[in-house]
Design an enzyme around this catalytic site. Structure first.
Site, short mmCIF file in Angstrom:
data_model
loop_
_atom_site.label_atom_id
_atom_site.label_comp_id
_atom_site.label_asym_id
_atom_site.label_seq_id
_atom_site.Cartn_x
_atom_site.Cartn_y
_atom_site.Cartn_z
N GLY A 247 0.66 -1.25 0.10
CA GLY A 247 -0.19 -0.17 0.03
C GLY A 247 0.84 1.49 -0.19
CG LEU B 297 -0.28 1.01 -3.99
CD1 LEU B 297 -1.57 0.77 -4.30
CD2 LEU B 297 0.90 0.32 -3.31
CG HIS B 298 4.97 5.41 -5.38
ND1 HIS B 298 5.39 4.92 -5.94
CD2 HIS B 298 5.21 4.77 -3.70
CE1 HIS B 298 6.36 3.43 -5.73
NE2 HIS B 298 6.47 3.65 -4.51
CG HIS C 96 3.76 1.03 -5.46
ND1 HIS C 96 3.33 1.85 -4.41
CD2 HIS C 96 3.88 -0.25 -5.41
CE1 HIS C 96 4.44 1.21 -3.56
NE2 HIS C 96 4.81 0.22 -3.92
CD GLN D 195 7.39 -6.75 3.59
OE1 GLN D 195 6.50 -7.84 3.13
NE2 GLN D 195 8.26 -6.24 3.09
CB SER E 142 9.90 4.67 -1.57
OG SER E 142 10.15 4.35 -0.46
CB SER E 143 5.92 3.94 0.84
OG SER E 143 5.58 3.28 -0.77
NE ARG E 144 10.77 2.13 4.56
CZ ARG E 144 10.87 0.73 4.33
NH1 ARG E 144 10.92 1.06 3.46
NH2 ARG E 144 10.92 0.24 5.38
#
Ligand code: AMP
Length: 274
Positions: free
Chosen positions: A22, A24-25, A28, A56, A183-185
């Site tokens: 999730g 998402l960008h 993705h 994880q 990146s989601s980060r």
């Protein structure tokens, strides 16, 4: 587009699967579009999964801080061409009283000394959840991003070692205009760290043209440090085993904390003199 909270193999069996966590960008979305093209050629559905997998994360603060944006994610999946999204709860993926085995890890998940060394337990969690999602959905193919290069090799190796009839399809890394891998980060980078993070792509580009692994690694490090980025690792490795180069295709791989955010990236390294 269907939204499933429980697995339903009547819908997902034989699909092209796009597993995600999730937040998402556009990276993705590109995976889902690639899956759509493939699925159209094969006459099968595209199924995305959205599941923030607790097993994880080696730091529980990272798991807690992981962005969760389900409504926007469903819109993105729909627009990118998914037929269904499976968004299960942890209890569905890991039912109580039905312990999910951690599969035997392939060598590429334990030997390189890259993500495996800096995120102990990470690939055990990745292999556990991917094997579980494969069992739940029974796809014919699954798309994974080159952005997470070691993960891609781990999943390829695990799928082959478990003799699963699933084609693992790589998808190229989608980048911001200044080269930062999406990146989601990235949403957690403050403006200063965001500017600094562009140094990662500068370092990969500079190293890509160096004639030997030693030159490439030194260029990676120097360029990162020139951007005030201290790498956790910055290495040239065999692209498949992620061990010392041995004549086959090679990859530049790095991880670094920029501000408080840990970022990873990679790029091909093709020695000009070979
Ligand atoms: P994530 O949800 O971020 O763990 O990633 C889900 C899938 O998207 C993985 O296969 C990632 O490798 C892939 N992915 C993440 N970021 C990108 C990107 N910038 N470009 C292409 N694929 C990506």
């Amino acid at each position: 587009m269907l939204v499933l909270q429980q697995p339903d193999q009547a819908i997902t069996r034989g699909c092209v699967l796009v597993p995600t966590m999730g937040a998402l960008h556009a990276g993705h979305a590109a995976l889902i579009r690639q899956a759509r093209t493939l699925a159209d050629a094969r006459g099968c559905p595209v199924v995305a999964t959205i599941f923030v997998n607790p097993t994880q994360f080696n730091e529980s603060t990272d798991f807690d801080a992981y962005p969760r944006t389900l409504d926007a994610d469903l819109t993105l999946c729909d627009q990118a061409g998914a037929d269904a999204v499976l968004a299960p709860t942890p209890a569905v993926v890991y039912p109580q009283g039905d312990p999910t085995p951690v599969p035997t890890l392939p060598a590429v998940a334990t030997e390189p000394g890259l993500e495996d060394a800096f995120r102990p337990g990470h690939f055990a969690g990745v292999c556990q959840v991917v094997a579980r999602l494969f069992d739940m959905t029974r796809p014919a193919a699954a798309v994974f991003g080159e952005k997470d290069w070691q993960q891609l090799q781990v999943i390829r190796a695990m799928t082959a070692e478990q003799r699963r009839p699933i084609e693992i399809i790589p998808a190229p890394t989608v980048r911001e205009p200044d080269g930062l891998a999406m990146s989601s980060r990235n949403t957690r980078l403050d403006p200063g760290a965001r500017r600094q993070a562009a140094g990662i792509a500068v370092a990969l580009n500079a190293a890509a043209t160096q004639p030997t692994p030693a030159h490439a690694e030194s260029t990676l490090r120097k360029t990162l440090i020139a951007h005030a980025i201290q790498p956790e690792y910055a290495a040239v490795r065999d692209a498949e085993t992620l061990l010392t180069p041995s004549g086959g295709p090679c990859r530049l791989l790095l991880a670094a904390r920029v501000g408080t955010v840990r970022l990873i990236d990679n790029a091909p390294w093709n020695p000009v003199n070979s």
